[in-house]
Design a protein around this motif. Structure first.
Motif, PDB file in Angstrom:
ATOM      1  N   GLU A 205       0.816  -1.232   0.222  1.00 20.10           N
ATOM      2  CA  GLU A 205      -0.255   0.150  -0.099  1.00 20.10           C
ATOM      3  C   GLU A 205       0.808   1.435   0.103  1.00 20.10           C
ATOM      4  N   TRP A 208       1.982   4.541  -3.399  1.00 19.28           N
ATOM      5  CA  TRP A 208       1.368   5.896  -3.667  1.00 19.28           C
ATOM      6  C   TRP A 208       2.233   6.901  -2.635  1.00 19.28           C
ATOM      7  N   TYR A 247      -8.216  -1.620  -7.765  1.00 17.44           N
ATOM      8  CA  TYR A 247      -9.124  -0.868  -7.100  1.00 17.44           C
ATOM      9  C   TYR A 247     -10.718  -0.977  -7.604  1.00 17.44           C
ATOM     10  N   TYR A 249     -14.238   0.885  -7.236  1.00 12.12           N
ATOM     11  CA  TYR A 249     -15.149   1.844  -6.890  1.00 12.12           C
ATOM     12  C   TYR A 249     -16.536   1.235  -6.510  1.00 12.12           C
ATOM     13  N   PRO A 252     -19.729   5.233  -1.269  1.00 10.37           N
ATOM     14  CA  PRO A 252     -19.841   5.469  -0.119  1.00 10.37           C
ATOM     15  C   PRO A 252     -20.966   5.600   0.673  1.00 10.37           C
ATOM     16  N   THR A 254     -23.287   7.597   3.766  1.00 11.64           N
ATOM     17  CA  THR A 254     -22.886   8.757   4.758  1.00 11.64           C
ATOM     18  C   THR A 254     -23.845   8.811   6.011  1.00 11.64           C
ATOM     19  N   THR A 260     -20.250  11.338   9.579  1.00 16.35           N
ATOM     20  CA  THR A 260     -19.536  10.097   9.231  1.00 16.35           C
ATOM     21  C   THR A 260     -19.691   9.648   7.821  1.00 16.35           C
ATOM     22  N   THR A 261     -18.740   9.339   6.981  1.00 14.92           N
ATOM     23  CA  THR A 261     -18.833   8.699   5.798  1.00 14.92           C
ATOM     24  C   THR A 261     -18.065   7.312   5.648  1.00 14.92           C
ATOM     25  N   MET A 262     -18.708   6.285   5.375  1.00 15.63           N
ATOM     26  CA  MET A 262     -18.053   5.166   5.211  1.00 15.63           C
ATOM     27  C   MET A 262     -17.641   4.797   3.717  1.00 15.63           C
ATOM     28  N   LEU A 263     -16.231   4.612   3.598  1.00 15.13           N
ATOM     29  CA  LEU A 263     -15.726   4.367   2.368  1.00 15.13           C
ATOM     30  C   LEU A 263     -15.585   2.795   1.895  1.00 15.13           C
ATOM     31  N   HIS A 265     -15.235   1.024  -0.983  1.00 15.83           N
ATOM     32  CA  HIS A 265     -14.652   0.539  -1.825  1.00 15.83           C
ATOM     33  C   HIS A 265     -13.943  -0.842  -1.479  1.00 15.83           C
ATOM     34  N   LYS A 266     -13.212  -1.574  -2.912  1.00 18.62           N
ATOM     35  CA  LYS A 266     -12.403  -2.783  -2.611  1.00 18.62           C
ATOM     36  C   LYS A 266     -11.107  -2.395  -2.940  1.00 18.62           C
ATOM     37  N   LEU A 267     -10.092  -3.149  -2.384  1.00 16.94           N
ATOM     38  CA  LEU A 267      -8.639  -2.817  -3.024  1.00 16.94           C
ATOM     39  C   LEU A 267      -8.070  -4.184  -2.703  1.00 16.94           C
TER      40      LEU A 267
END
Lengths: 292, 142
Positions: A205, A208, A247, A249, A252, A254, A260-263, A265-267
């Motif tokens: 990870e 980046w 990645y 998408y 998300p 909220t 609070t926002t829950m992300l 996505h999958k990675l």
């Protein structure tokens, strides 16, 4: 005398105007009437962000892995760092070692690294961030990991702000780079001692962040002082580029009430064992150049 | 000629002093957002202060948010709370969040299950303010 007055009055006026524009701002700036007018050039066009090395230590602790004191930089080496760049890089490095020791409640190591951090910050003119009152607060909370992490991270934030305001962004960049290199070294050395999938994933990870570190060091590369380090990091990037990541998408969700926002996505990250070994070797060699 | 030089120097020096002081105060005010509510675990700063002098442009930077953490992103241009708009995008340009939808809330939390690289964009809400030092802070807890 009159000439001086002619220059002094507008200077003081300009200063007064600037000082009066405090943090509150105005309800509505009059210049909005002319939307095409550019008031001032940007202060800091490029902004870089490097994740905190403390998070790496937190992950290691969460995995219930033992404390490996032998992989850390000897606090006794501190007196050998005579150049500004060596001091800045090793300040970041010792900051990471301090965070790692503190998370494991290793008070004797924490105190040693704290002393090393204080010595280097003094040499770099950052005593304000790591002053006596800071040391006292740290000593008072040595057994409280959460407060300790907070104090150390806040002190590094103060140091970062001071260096950026003093236009010493090159030093700030080296401190961040040193901290990241040590966190990478700790991850890869622990993985050699005890192979752990979650640690391998965390190493993957970093691709980046490595790009950000190279960009950051290149941006503030005064008189080519960072050339060798940048070259080494480019070599490291060669291996990181071979890591496969996918990645996906996912929208998300909220929770407005709790802000609070829950992300969602999958990675997926795949690292070949040979690549992982090459990364570990390269990190070890970069770190050796910094600490020796 | 000499006087002109001294004058220019003074202007630059005083302007940068004023700007630094302004930004420092804003950063101190902004750091209060990382403290969270009483009784809750506080957010740990990532050790960096992100500042930009904004006029009508956006400032942006990339960062990595690690899986298994909760992040708080806070933004401020001073004591007034709702002057900054910040937007979080993924590497494909999808908007994951913007505080514009929530009355320019000065901070927001993000629960991150899997690691992600994001682009953070900051701009001033020109309905309120058109120029100033904007400060962003990132805190985390696990």
């Amino acid at each position: 005398m009159r000439k001086i007055f002619n220059y002094l009055v507008p200077t003081l006026f300009a200063f007064g105007t600037l000082m009066s524009c405090d943090g509150d701002g105005k309800e509505m700036d009059p210049d909005i009437k002319d939307p095409n007018k550019t008031l001032m050039t940007k202060f800091d066009n490029k902004v870089f962000s490097i994740p905190s090395p403390v998070q790496t230590s937190m992950l290691i602790k969460q995995l219930n892995l033992p404390f490996y004191s032998d992989i850390l930089n000897d606090a006794g080496n501190v007196s050998g760092y005579s150049t500004k760049s060596a001091q800045a890089l090793n300040l970041g490095l010792y900051g990471t070692d301090l965070g790692y020791s503190a998370l494991y409640n290793e008070s004797s190591y924490s105190l040693k690294y704290l002393s090393a951090v204080q010595k280097l910050s003094k040499k770099l003119g950052l005593s304000g961030a790591f002053d006596k009152s800071f040391m006292k607060r740290v000593e008072d909370h040595l057994s409280n990991q959460d407060t300790l992490m907070m104090l150390v991270s806040d002190a590094f934030m103060q140091g970062d702000m001071f260096l950026k305001n003093a236009n010493r962004k090159s030093d700030a960049a080296l401190i961040l780079a040193g901290g990241w290199i040590e966190s990478m070294y700790i991850l890869s050395e622990i993985n050699i001692k005890k192979a752990t999938p979650r640690i391998v994933e965390r190493i993957g990870e970093q691709q980046w962040t490595l790009v950000s570190i190279i960009d950051l060091l290149s941006e503030y590369n005064t008189k080519g002082a960072n050339d060798e380090l940048i070259g080494d990091l480019h070599d490291l990037q060669f291996y990181f580029d071979k890591i496969e990541s996918k990645y996906t998408y996912v929208e998300p969700t909220t929770d407005v009430e709790n802000k609070t926002t829950m992300l969602n996505h999958k990675l997926e990250i795949k690292i070949d064992t040979d690549i992982l070994n090459q990364i570990s070797m390269k990190i070890r060699s970069i770190r050796e150049k910094i600490t020796n | 000629m000499k006087l002109k030089l001294i004058y220019s120097f003074c202007i630059v020096l005083l302007a940068s002093m004023a700007f630094s002081q302004d930004c420092e105060q804003i950063a101190r005010d902004c750091s209060k957002y990382l403290e969270g509510k009483a009784g809750e675990k506080k957010f740990i700063s990532d050790g960096q202060v992100y500042t930009a002098f904004l006029d009508r442009e956006k400032a942006e930077f990339k960062t990595t948010l690690y899986g298994g953490s909760t992040y708080r992103i806070a933004a401020s241009v001073g004591r007034k709370e709702n002057y900054v708009i910040f937007t979080v995008k993924d590497s494909e340009g999808n908007v994951l969040f913007t505080n514009r939808k929530y009355k320019n809330a000065p901070y927001w939390d993000f629960e991150v299950a899997n690691t992600i690289q994001v682009l953070l964009e900051t701009e001033l809400d020109t309905d309120f303010k058109v120029t100033g030092c904007a400060v962003m802070l990132i805190g985390f807890k696990q």
